[in-house]
Design a protein around this motif. Sequence first.
Motif, PDB file in Angstrom:
ATOM      1  N   ARG A   1     -39.780  -7.742 -12.931  1.00 16.83           N
ATOM      2  CA  ARG A   1     -38.868  -6.783 -12.293  1.00 16.83           C
ATOM      3  C   ARG A   1     -38.594  -7.160 -10.852  1.00 16.83           C
ATOM      4  NH1 ARG A   1     -41.949  -1.690 -12.588  1.00 16.83           N
ATOM      5  NH2 ARG A   1     -43.709  -3.054 -13.024  1.00 16.83           N
ATOM      6  N   ALA A   2     -39.629  -7.656 -10.151  1.00 17.83           N
ATOM      7  CA  ALA A   2     -39.451  -8.089  -8.762  1.00 17.83           C
ATOM      8  C   ALA A   2     -38.436  -9.219  -8.676  1.00 17.83           C
ATOM      9  CB  ALA A   2     -40.786  -8.525  -8.180  1.00 17.83           C
ATOM     10  N   SER A   3     -38.511 -10.159  -9.605  1.00 18.06           N
ATOM     11  CA  SER A   3     -37.565 -11.274  -9.613  1.00 18.06           C
ATOM     12  C   SER A   3     -36.138 -10.782  -9.809  1.00 18.06           C
ATOM     13  CB  SER A   3     -37.942 -12.260 -10.724  1.00 18.06           C
ATOM     14  OG  SER A   3     -37.044 -13.341 -10.754  1.00 18.06           O
ATOM     15  N   ARG A   4     -35.975  -9.808 -10.679  1.00 23.23           N
ATOM     16  CA  ARG A   4     -34.645  -9.253 -10.908  1.00 23.23           C
ATOM     17  C   ARG A   4     -34.097  -8.595  -9.640  1.00 23.23           C
ATOM     18  NH1 ARG A   4     -35.878  -6.323 -14.893  1.00 23.23           N
ATOM     19  NH2 ARG A   4     -36.026  -4.274 -13.891  1.00 23.23           N
ATOM     20  N   VAL A   5     -34.956  -7.862  -8.947  1.00 26.53           N
ATOM     21  CA  VAL A   5     -34.539  -7.211  -7.701  1.00 26.53           C
ATOM     22  C   VAL A   5     -34.152  -8.264  -6.658  1.00 26.53           C
ATOM     23  CG1 VAL A   5     -35.365  -5.844  -5.738  1.00 26.53           C
ATOM     24  CG2 VAL A   5     -35.869  -5.106  -8.084  1.00 26.53           C
ATOM     25  N   ILE A   6     -34.964  -9.299  -6.531  1.00 27.40           N
ATOM     26  CA  ILE A   6     -34.675 -10.363  -5.572  1.00 27.40           C
ATOM     27  C   ILE A   6     -33.341 -11.023  -5.896  1.00 27.40           C
ATOM     28  CG2 ILE A   6     -35.435 -12.629  -4.752  1.00 27.40           C
ATOM     29  CD1 ILE A   6     -38.356 -11.597  -5.261  1.00 27.40           C
ATOM     30  N   GLY A   7     -33.122 -11.308  -7.162  1.00 32.44           N
ATOM     31  CA  GLY A   7     -31.878 -11.948  -7.574  1.00 32.44           C
ATOM     32  C   GLY A   7     -30.654 -11.086  -7.365  1.00 32.44           C
ATOM     33  N   ASN A   8     -30.834  -9.773  -7.445  1.00 33.12           N
ATOM     34  CA  ASN A   8     -29.712  -8.854  -7.258  1.00 33.12           C
ATOM     35  C   ASN A   8     -29.376  -8.608  -5.790  1.00 33.12           C
ATOM     36  OD1 ASN A   8     -29.327  -8.515 -10.004  1.00 33.12           O
ATOM     37  ND2 ASN A   8     -30.585  -6.664 -10.143  1.00 33.12           N
ATOM     38  N   HIS A   9     -30.196  -9.151  -4.885  1.00 30.79           N
ATOM     39  CA  HIS A   9     -29.959  -8.976  -3.444  1.00 30.79           C
ATOM     40  C   HIS A   9     -30.019 -10.341  -2.761  1.00 30.79           C
ATOM     41  CE1 HIS A   9     -31.259  -5.002  -4.850  1.00 30.79           C
ATOM     42  NE2 HIS A   9     -30.501  -4.523  -3.886  1.00 30.79           N
ATOM     43  N   PRO A  10     -29.073 -11.225  -3.060  1.00 34.49           N
ATOM     44  CA  PRO A  10     -29.145 -12.617  -2.586  1.00 34.49           C
ATOM     45  C   PRO A  10     -29.033 -12.773  -1.077  1.00 34.49           C
ATOM     46  CG  PRO A  10     -27.001 -12.155  -3.562  1.00 34.49           C
ATOM     47  CD  PRO A  10     -27.866 -10.969  -3.864  1.00 34.49           C
ATOM     48  N   ASN A  11     -28.567 -11.759  -0.373  1.00 39.01           N
ATOM     49  CA  ASN A  11     -28.399 -11.859   1.076  1.00 39.01           C
ATOM     50  C   ASN A  11     -29.573 -11.264   1.852  1.00 39.01           C
ATOM     51  OD1 ASN A  11     -25.858 -13.129   0.828  1.00 39.01           O
ATOM     52  ND2 ASN A  11     -24.880 -11.134   0.518  1.00 39.01           N
ATOM     53  N   ILE A  12     -30.626 -10.894   1.142  1.00 38.40           N
ATOM     54  CA  ILE A  12     -31.855 -10.425   1.777  1.00 38.40           C
ATOM     55  C   ILE A  12     -32.939 -11.474   1.556  1.00 38.40           C
ATOM     56  CG2 ILE A  12     -33.667  -8.655   1.762  1.00 38.40           C
ATOM     57  CD1 ILE A  12     -31.558  -6.641   0.852  1.00 38.40           C
ATOM     58  N   GLN A  13     -33.639 -11.834   2.614  1.00 37.37           N
ATOM     59  CA  GLN A  13     -34.773 -12.755   2.499  1.00 37.37           C
ATOM     60  C   GLN A  13     -36.004 -11.974   2.055  1.00 37.37           C
ATOM     61  OE1 GLN A  13     -35.336 -16.373   3.324  1.00 37.37           O
ATOM     62  NE2 GLN A  13     -37.104 -15.708   2.110  1.00 37.37           N
ATOM     63  N   PHE A  14     -36.613 -12.406   0.960  1.00 39.77           N
ATOM     64  CA  PHE A  14     -37.831 -11.793   0.458  1.00 39.77           C
ATOM     65  C   PHE A  14     -39.015 -12.718   0.716  1.00 39.77           C
ATOM     66  CE2 PHE A  14     -34.515  -9.637  -1.827  1.00 39.77           C
ATOM     67  CZ  PHE A  14     -34.993  -8.330  -2.002  1.00 39.77           C
ATOM     68  N   ILE A  15     -40.170 -12.114   0.919  1.00 41.49           N
ATOM     69  CA  ILE A  15     -41.414 -12.848   1.091  1.00 41.49           C
ATOM     70  C   ILE A  15     -42.462 -12.219   0.184  1.00 41.49           C
ATOM     71  CG2 ILE A  15     -43.233 -13.590   2.670  1.00 41.49           C
ATOM     72  CD1 ILE A  15     -40.025 -12.344   4.204  1.00 41.49           C
TER      73      ILE A  15
END
Length: 294
Positions: A166-180
């Motif tokens: 689920r985290a990967s899906r969220v990251i992919g849906n917000h490509p303009n936010i840097q995740f760590i």
Amino acid sequence: MSYVVDAHFHVWSTKTHPWLKNVVGGGHIAGDFAPIIEYSIDDYIKDARPAGVAKAVHVETVIDPLEETRFLSELPSKNELGFPQGIVAHCDLHADDAARILEAQSKYERVRGIRQLLDYHPTCKELRQAPHDKFLDDPAWLKGLALLEKYNFSFDMHVTYNQMERASRVIGNHPNIQFIIDHNGLPYDKDEETVKAWQEGLKKISQNSNVAIKLSGYAMLDRYWTAESTKPLIEFTVTTFGADRCMFASNYPVDKINSTYQGCLDALKANIARFSDAEQTNILAKTAERVYRI
């Protein structure tokens, strides 16, 4: 490598962090917090300076979000090393006032991102720091997360293996936010099935270009950790993400319960020695400098 950047440390006091009293004697995955219940910026400098740390990022500690940021923003002028160079502040992205809090956080020069603890392990209660496991699917929380793009804020994601798809899906849906990803994706479990699930989860997350990961938290998750026990975790992660998306983080003072600062750093250095000098430089400093813009 002539200097080190620490991508994750904390300072605190029982005067401002009443929750600390709840983990004296146990109740936290790392163990008894009594030895670290008071930890100031001067304490951190005493631990980090001998290891060659030149820059450091402070990560939120679950208190009043704006009061903490105000306090942290005053620290650089009060210590000779100018710590912290970056601040990962707190905001409850599900709350009605999330937009107001983010706007207020954006006024502080050194705030680089936001963290809200999301971890909710299936069986380990000490890795259930979120009140439930619904945020990653919650439209209200996701609406708050999307606001980070407006301020160029990153998001530190504190999740366990069962949340990674689920985290990967969220990251992919917000490509303009840097995740760590914090603390190497919290590899607490040792059984073969769960280790494989952790690996598969990180592989899926790594397919998103807008995510980096902290090589940290080993002494928090395993009181009997060694450099050898962390070797497969570190080698797998660096190989999966690439050194330009991996960064050293001490997680001090939490990891201080079970390790010295130099011990944490030396173990990492030993385990990345087979990588090129440029890759080691990325892990020890350059990735954190780029991701947190410090």
